[in-house]
Design a protein around this motif. Structure first.
Motif, mmCIF file in Angstrom:
data_model
loop_
_atom_site.group_PDB
_atom_site.id
_atom_site.type_symbol
_atom_site.label_atom_id
_atom_site.label_comp_id
_atom_site.label_asym_id
_atom_site.label_seq_id
_atom_site.Cartn_x
_atom_site.Cartn_y
_atom_site.Cartn_z
ATOM 1 N N GLY A 5 -15.935 -8.346 37.690
ATOM 2 C CA GLY A 5 -16.334 -9.432 38.570
ATOM 3 C C GLY A 5 -16.033 -10.803 38.002
ATOM 4 N N TYR A 6 -15.702 -10.883 36.729
ATOM 5 C CA TYR A 6 -15.417 -12.169 36.095
ATOM 6 C C TYR A 6 -13.979 -12.243 35.580
ATOM 7 C CZ TYR A 6 -20.460 -12.776 36.109
ATOM 8 O OH TYR A 6 -21.772 -12.898 36.497
ATOM 9 N N GLU A 7 -13.098 -11.385 36.069
ATOM 10 C CA GLU A 7 -11.732 -11.305 35.557
ATOM 11 C C GLU A 7 -10.946 -12.597 35.743
ATOM 12 O OE1 GLU A 7 -12.923 -9.103 37.833
ATOM 13 O OE2 GLU A 7 -13.146 -7.252 36.685
ATOM 14 N N ARG A 50 -17.311 -19.598 43.024
ATOM 15 C CA ARG A 50 -17.610 -18.191 42.752
ATOM 16 C C ARG A 50 -17.936 -17.407 44.023
ATOM 17 N NH1 ARG A 50 -15.610 -15.861 39.270
ATOM 18 N NH2 ARG A 50 -17.258 -14.334 39.163
ATOM 19 N N VAL A 51 -18.024 -18.084 45.151
ATOM 20 C CA VAL A 51 -18.278 -17.421 46.425
ATOM 21 C C VAL A 51 -16.949 -16.861 46.940
ATOM 22 C CG1 VAL A 51 -19.057 -17.748 48.802
ATOM 23 C CG2 VAL A 51 -20.176 -18.975 46.944
ATOM 24 N N PRO A 52 -16.892 -15.582 47.305
ATOM 25 C CA PRO A 52 -15.636 -15.019 47.825
ATOM 26 C C PRO A 52 -15.160 -15.759 49.068
ATOM 27 C CG PRO A 52 -17.216 -13.281 47.340
ATOM 28 C CD PRO A 52 -17.941 -14.574 47.193
ATOM 29 N N LYS A 53 -13.860 -15.905 49.187
ATOM 30 C CA LYS A 53 -13.293 -16.652 50.313
ATOM 31 C C LYS A 53 -13.609 -15.993 51.648
ATOM 32 C CE LYS A 53 -9.809 -18.886 47.641
ATOM 33 N NZ LYS A 53 -8.509 -19.401 47.503
ATOM 34 N N SER A 54 -13.810 -14.683 51.644
ATOM 35 C CA SER A 54 -14.140 -13.998 52.887
ATOM 36 C C SER A 54 -15.536 -14.367 53.387
ATOM 37 C CB SER A 54 -14.047 -12.482 52.696
ATOM 38 O OG SER A 54 -14.966 -12.058 51.706
ATOM 39 N N LYS A 55 -16.398 -14.831 52.516
ATOM 40 C CA LYS A 55 -17.767 -15.212 52.893
ATOM 41 C C LYS A 55 -17.862 -16.668 53.360
ATOM 42 C CE LYS A 55 -19.834 -11.474 51.146
ATOM 43 N NZ LYS A 55 -20.513 -10.491 51.899
ATOM 44 N N LEU A 56 -16.829 -17.451 53.114
ATOM 45 C CA LEU A 56 -16.830 -18.855 53.519
ATOM 46 C C LEU A 56 -16.328 -18.989 54.949
ATOM 47 C CD1 LEU A 56 -15.364 -20.471 50.297
ATOM 48 C CD2 LEU A 56 -17.735 -20.544 51.059
ATOM 49 N N GLU A 57 -16.692 -20.095 55.586
ATOM 50 C CA GLU A 57 -16.219 -20.323 56.951
ATOM 51 C C GLU A 57 -14.715 -20.600 56.934
ATOM 52 O OE1 GLU A 57 -17.407 -24.893 57.726
ATOM 53 O OE2 GLU A 57 -19.076 -23.515 57.362
ATOM 54 N N GLU A 58 -14.079 -20.257 58.010
ATOM 55 C CA GLU A 58 -12.623 -20.349 58.134
ATOM 56 C C GLU A 58 -12.135 -21.785 57.972
ATOM 57 O OE1 GLU A 58 -9.223 -18.231 58.386
ATOM 58 O OE2 GLU A 58 -11.211 -17.362 58.611
ATOM 59 N N GLU A 81 -13.664 -26.583 46.349
ATOM 60 C CA GLU A 81 -13.201 -27.174 45.101
ATOM 61 C C GLU A 81 -14.394 -27.321 44.173
ATOM 62 O OE1 GLU A 81 -11.627 -31.338 44.932
ATOM 63 O OE2 GLU A 81 -9.749 -30.201 44.801
ATOM 64 N N CYS A 82 -14.278 -26.742 42.999
ATOM 65 C CA CYS A 82 -15.351 -26.794 42.012
ATOM 66 C C CYS A 82 -15.542 -28.227 41.499
ATOM 67 C CB CYS A 82 -15.010 -25.856 40.853
ATOM 68 S SG CYS A 82 -16.158 -25.926 39.488
ATOM 69 N N VAL A 83 -16.766 -28.636 41.359
ATOM 70 C CA VAL A 83 -17.066 -29.972 40.859
ATOM 71 C C VAL A 83 -16.791 -30.063 39.363
ATOM 72 C CG1 VAL A 83 -18.914 -31.661 40.527
ATOM 73 C CG2 VAL A 83 -18.785 -30.348 42.626
ATOM 74 N N HIS A 84 -16.998 -28.976 38.647
ATOM 75 C CA HIS A 84 -16.886 -28.986 37.186
ATOM 76 C C HIS A 84 -15.440 -29.001 36.699
ATOM 77 C CE1 HIS A 84 -21.114 -28.160 37.265
ATOM 78 N NE2 HIS A 84 -20.925 -27.012 37.891
ATOM 79 N N CYS A 85 -14.581 -28.138 37.294
ATOM 80 C CA CYS A 85 -13.249 -27.977 36.742
ATOM 81 C C CYS A 85 -12.115 -28.095 37.773
ATOM 82 C CB CYS A 85 -13.121 -26.654 36.012
ATOM 83 S SG CYS A 85 -13.374 -25.235 37.079
ATOM 84 N N GLY A 86 -12.433 -28.213 39.045
ATOM 85 C CA GLY A 86 -11.407 -28.358 40.072
ATOM 86 C C GLY A 86 -10.851 -27.048 40.589
ATOM 87 N N CYS A 87 -11.469 -25.942 40.230
ATOM 88 C CA CYS A 87 -11.000 -24.619 40.667
ATOM 89 C C CYS A 87 -11.157 -24.497 42.182
ATOM 90 C CB CYS A 87 -11.838 -23.549 39.962
ATOM 91 S SG CYS A 87 -11.597 -21.890 40.579
ATOM 92 N N ARG A 88 -10.237 -23.776 42.803
ATOM 93 C CA ARG A 88 -10.286 -23.587 44.265
ATOM 94 C C ARG A 88 -10.693 -22.188 44.652
ATOM 95 N NH1 ARG A 88 -7.380 -27.600 47.511
ATOM 96 N NH2 ARG A 88 -6.836 -29.252 46.088
ATOM 97 N N GLY A 89 -11.427 -21.526 43.783
ATOM 98 C CA GLY A 89 -11.939 -20.192 44.083
ATOM 99 C C GLY A 89 -11.485 -19.176 43.063
ATOM 100 N N CYS A 90 -12.374 -18.771 42.184
ATOM 101 C CA CYS A 90 -11.993 -17.829 41.136
ATOM 102 C C CYS A 90 -12.709 -16.495 41.275
ATOM 103 C CB CYS A 90 -12.260 -18.431 39.752
ATOM 104 S SG CYS A 90 -13.971 -18.847 39.432
ATOM 105 N N SER A 91 -13.368 -16.254 42.394
ATOM 106 C CA SER A 91 -14.096 -14.996 42.543
ATOM 107 C C SER A 91 -13.221 -13.915 43.168
ATOM 108 C CB SER A 91 -15.338 -15.195 43.400
ATOM 109 O OG SER A 91 -14.961 -15.519 44.706
ATOM 110 N N GLY A 92 -12.162 -14.300 43.810
ATOM 111 C CA GLY A 92 -11.259 -13.297 44.377
ATOM 112 C C GLY A 92 -11.327 -13.155 45.856
#
Length: 155
Positions: A107-109, A131-139, A144-155
């Motif tokens: 889950g943290y790969e 960390r929220v899966p993209k399938s769970k977010l609204e279309e 964008e992560c506030v801490h590091c700028g990541c655009r989704g690392c949960s898969g």
């Protein structure tokens, strides 16, 4: 100002010559190219117009992640370096051992940084939005992560 070369505290193990140029490239990216002009204060040389305060260090987090992932892949995925060389890289600070330890867990790969899983760093005591899966977010929502700028690392 001359470039300061980082010298290991002890003799490097065999195989160090093979990965040193790549690690030096990552260090050069942090010190010069993508982060700040001549290696001086990162926030002074980075163009900051139109950016939020937290966005100034996102390139550093990204390069730190890439450097740790490089060493992780060499040791765990491709088995191209020895345990001795891997431990040397961890000890000398070329890779983040805590981040690599998380990558080995299910889950943290693809975890981008450790701050994204620390509940104390969020407003409501939960994980980061990346960390929220993209399938769970609204279309169509851009995450964008506030801490590091990541655009989704949960898969």
């Amino acid at each position: 100002m001359p470039k300061v070369k980082r010298h290991p505290s002890k003799q490097a193990p065999t195989g160090w010559e093979d990965i040193e140029p790549t690690l030096d490239e990552y260090e050069d990216k942090i010190n010069e190219g993508s982060v700040g002009g001549n290696g001086s204060n990162l926030t002074e040389t980075e163009p900051h117009e139109g950016k939020r305060k937290v966005e100034a260090l996102w390139p550093v987090f990204k390069i730190h992640h890439q450097k740790s992932r490089y060493i992780f892949d060499l040791f765990y995925k491709r088995k191209a370096i020895t345990r001795e060389l891997y431990d040397f890289c961890i000890k000398e600070g070329y890779a983040d051992k805590n981040l690599i330890a998380k990558w080995k867990k299910q889950g943290y790969e693809n975890l981008c940084c450790l701050r994204c899983i620390q509940p104390r760093d969020t407003n409501f005591g939960t994980n980061c939005i990346c960390r929220v899966p993209k399938s769970k977010l609204e279309e169509g929502r851009i995450v964008e992560c506030v801490h590091c700028g990541c655009r989704g690392c949960s898969g």
